[in-house]
Design a protein around this motif. Sequence first.
Motif, PDB file in Angstrom:
ATOM      1  N   SER A  16      42.621  -8.230  30.761  1.00 26.00           N
ATOM      2  CA  SER A  16      41.383  -8.494  30.045  1.00 26.00           C
ATOM      3  C   SER A  16      40.454  -9.347  30.893  1.00 26.00           C
ATOM      4  O   SER A  16      40.900 -10.132  31.727  1.00 26.00           O
ATOM      5  N   TYR A  17      39.182  -9.206  30.640  1.00 24.91           N
ATOM      6  CA  TYR A  17      38.155 -10.017  31.284  1.00 24.91           C
ATOM      7  C   TYR A  17      37.363 -10.702  30.183  1.00 24.91           C
ATOM      8  O   TYR A  17      37.291 -10.216  29.056  1.00 24.91           O
ATOM      9  N   PHE A  18      36.787 -11.829  30.512  1.00 26.79           N
ATOM     10  CA  PHE A  18      36.088 -12.639  29.526  1.00 26.79           C
ATOM     11  C   PHE A  18      34.686 -12.967  30.009  1.00 26.79           C
ATOM     12  O   PHE A  18      34.483 -13.312  31.167  1.00 26.79           O
ATOM     13  N   VAL A  19      33.736 -12.877  29.101  1.00 29.50           N
ATOM     14  CA  VAL A  19      32.397 -13.412  29.295  1.00 29.50           C
ATOM     15  C   VAL A  19      32.341 -14.620  28.370  1.00 29.50           C
ATOM     16  O   VAL A  19      32.751 -14.542  27.213  1.00 29.50           O
ATOM     17  N   TYR A  20      31.864 -15.747  28.889  1.00 28.35           N
ATOM     18  CA  TYR A  20      31.932 -16.972  28.112  1.00 28.35           C
ATOM     19  C   TYR A  20      30.666 -17.798  28.294  1.00 28.35           C
ATOM     20  O   TYR A  20      29.920 -17.620  29.254  1.00 28.35           O
ATOM     21  N   MET A  21      30.446 -18.693  27.331  1.00 27.53           N
ATOM     22  CA  MET A  21      29.333 -19.639  27.416  1.00 27.53           C
ATOM     23  C   MET A  21      29.859 -21.051  27.221  1.00 27.53           C
ATOM     24  O   MET A  21      30.645 -21.309  26.308  1.00 27.53           O
ATOM     25  N   LEU A  22      29.390 -21.919  28.091  1.00 30.04           N
ATOM     26  CA  LEU A  22      29.694 -23.338  27.999  1.00 30.04           C
ATOM     27  C   LEU A  22      28.410 -24.080  27.669  1.00 30.04           C
ATOM     28  O   LEU A  22      27.318 -23.635  28.027  1.00 30.04           O
ATOM     29  N   SER A  23      28.559 -25.225  27.016  1.00 27.80           N
ATOM     30  CA  SER A  23      27.406 -26.075  26.747  1.00 27.80           C
ATOM     31  C   SER A  23      27.792 -27.521  27.022  1.00 27.80           C
ATOM     32  O   SER A  23      28.966 -27.836  27.208  1.00 27.80           O
ATOM     33  N   ASN A  24      26.793 -28.364  27.038  1.00 24.18           N
ATOM     34  CA  ASN A  24      27.018 -29.795  27.220  1.00 24.18           C
ATOM     35  C   ASN A  24      27.101 -30.457  25.840  1.00 24.18           C
ATOM     36  O   ASN A  24      26.810 -29.822  24.828  1.00 24.18           O
ATOM     37  N   PRO A  25      27.496 -31.733  25.771  1.00 24.56           N
ATOM     38  CA  PRO A  25      27.623 -32.384  24.461  1.00 24.56           C
ATOM     39  C   PRO A  25      26.337 -32.384  23.633  1.00 24.56           C
ATOM     40  O   PRO A  25      26.387 -32.304  22.406  1.00 24.56           O
ATOM     41  N   ALA A  26      25.181 -32.438  24.276  1.00 20.53           N
ATOM     42  CA  ALA A  26      23.906 -32.435  23.545  1.00 20.53           C
ATOM     43  C   ALA A  26      23.453 -31.019  23.153  1.00 20.53           C
ATOM     44  O   ALA A  26      22.461 -30.853  22.472  1.00 20.53           O
ATOM     45  N   LYS A  61      25.516 -10.306  32.993  1.00 20.05           N
ATOM     46  CA  LYS A  61      24.133 -10.189  33.468  1.00 20.05           C
ATOM     47  C   LYS A  61      23.168  -9.971  32.314  1.00 20.05           C
ATOM     48  O   LYS A  61      22.063 -10.528  32.293  1.00 20.05           O
ATOM     49  N   GLN A  62      23.586  -9.152  31.349  1.00 14.65           N
ATOM     50  CA  GLN A  62      22.743  -8.893  30.184  1.00 14.65           C
ATOM     51  C   GLN A  62      22.447 -10.189  29.435  1.00 14.65           C
ATOM     52  O   GLN A  62      21.293 -10.497  29.136  1.00 14.65           O
ATOM     53  N   ILE A  63      23.491 -10.952  29.141  1.00 17.08           N
ATOM     54  CA  ILE A  63      23.316 -12.194  28.390  1.00 17.08           C
ATOM     55  C   ILE A  63      22.484 -13.203  29.183  1.00 17.08           C
ATOM     56  O   ILE A  63      21.630 -13.888  28.620  1.00 17.08           O
ATOM     57  N   LYS A  64      22.698 -13.292  30.487  1.00 18.94           N
ATOM     58  CA  LYS A  64      21.917 -14.221  31.312  1.00 18.94           C
ATOM     59  C   LYS A  64      20.424 -13.924  31.247  1.00 18.94           C
ATOM     60  O   LYS A  64      19.603 -14.838  31.394  1.00 18.94           O
ATOM     61  N   ASN A  65      20.065 -12.673  31.025  1.00 16.60           N
ATOM     62  CA  ASN A  65      18.649 -12.303  30.956  1.00 16.60           C
ATOM     63  C   ASN A  65      18.037 -12.486  29.576  1.00 16.60           C
ATOM     64  O   ASN A  65      16.838 -12.285  29.406  1.00 16.60           O
ATOM     65  N   TRP A  66      18.826 -12.845  28.602  1.00 14.60           N
ATOM     66  CA  TRP A  66      18.322 -13.055  27.249  1.00 14.60           C
ATOM     67  C   TRP A  66      17.560 -14.378  27.150  1.00 14.60           C
ATOM     68  O   TRP A  66      17.764 -15.305  27.934  1.00 14.60           O
ATOM     69  N   SER A  67      16.753 -14.478  26.111  1.00 15.36           N
ATOM     70  CA  SER A  67      16.074 -15.736  25.803  1.00 15.36           C
ATOM     71  C   SER A  67      17.085 -16.744  25.260  1.00 15.36           C
ATOM     72  O   SER A  67      18.187 -16.386  24.809  1.00 15.36           O
ATOM     73  N   ARG A  68      16.724 -17.984  25.292  1.00 15.38           N
ATOM     74  CA  ARG A  68      17.587 -19.040  24.736  1.00 15.38           C
ATOM     75  C   ARG A  68      17.879 -18.756  23.260  1.00 15.38           C
ATOM     76  O   ARG A  68      19.012 -18.909  22.793  1.00 15.38           O
ATOM     77  N   THR A  69      16.877 -18.314  22.524  1.00 16.16           N
ATOM     78  CA  THR A  69      17.041 -18.033  21.100  1.00 16.16           C
ATOM     79  C   THR A  69      18.089 -16.950  20.868  1.00 16.16           C
ATOM     80  O   THR A  69      18.935 -17.070  19.977  1.00 16.16           O
ATOM     81  N   LYS A  70      18.045 -15.909  21.668  1.00 18.74           N
ATOM     82  CA  LYS A  70      19.012 -14.821  21.508  1.00 18.74           C
ATOM     83  C   LYS A  70      20.418 -15.278  21.895  1.00 18.74           C
ATOM     84  O   LYS A  70      21.401 -14.899  21.258  1.00 18.74           O
ATOM     85  N   LYS A  71      20.541 -16.126  22.917  1.00 21.45           N
ATOM     86  CA  LYS A  71      21.848 -16.672  23.296  1.00 21.45           C
ATOM     87  C   LYS A  71      22.405 -17.541  22.158  1.00 21.45           C
ATOM     88  O   LYS A  71      23.590 -17.478  21.845  1.00 21.45           O
ATOM     89  N   GLU A  72      21.548 -18.341  21.557  1.00 20.12           N
ATOM     90  CA  GLU A  72      21.979 -19.171  20.431  1.00 20.12           C
ATOM     91  C   GLU A  72      22.446 -18.304  19.270  1.00 20.12           C
ATOM     92  O   GLU A  72      23.450 -18.611  18.619  1.00 20.12           O
TER      93      GLU A  72
END
Length: 98
Positions: A2-12, A67-78
Amino acid sequence: MSYFVYMLSNPARTVLYIGMTNNLERRLYEHSKGLGDAGKFTGRYQCNLLVYFETSPDAGHAIAREKQIKNWSRTKKEWLIETLNPTWEPIDLRTWKG
């Protein structure tokens, strides 16, 4: 495998990092220790909280999705994060039930 696409964020929750790997636990460890090129970014911005991930059966699909997700707006990622993790709580892979 399996392969994973993931998102990390900071505490804020002000920074998002999108990545792809075939071993999510190892990659999260590398981010937390500041290892590799990605570790430089995530270390600089304290971006090491897993808030989203998805699996893919092959590397090509995972790379395209990253790549698709990286090109999305912040709103769409949220929006995507909130479909899996509405409260943006850090995901612990050992206890995650999704």
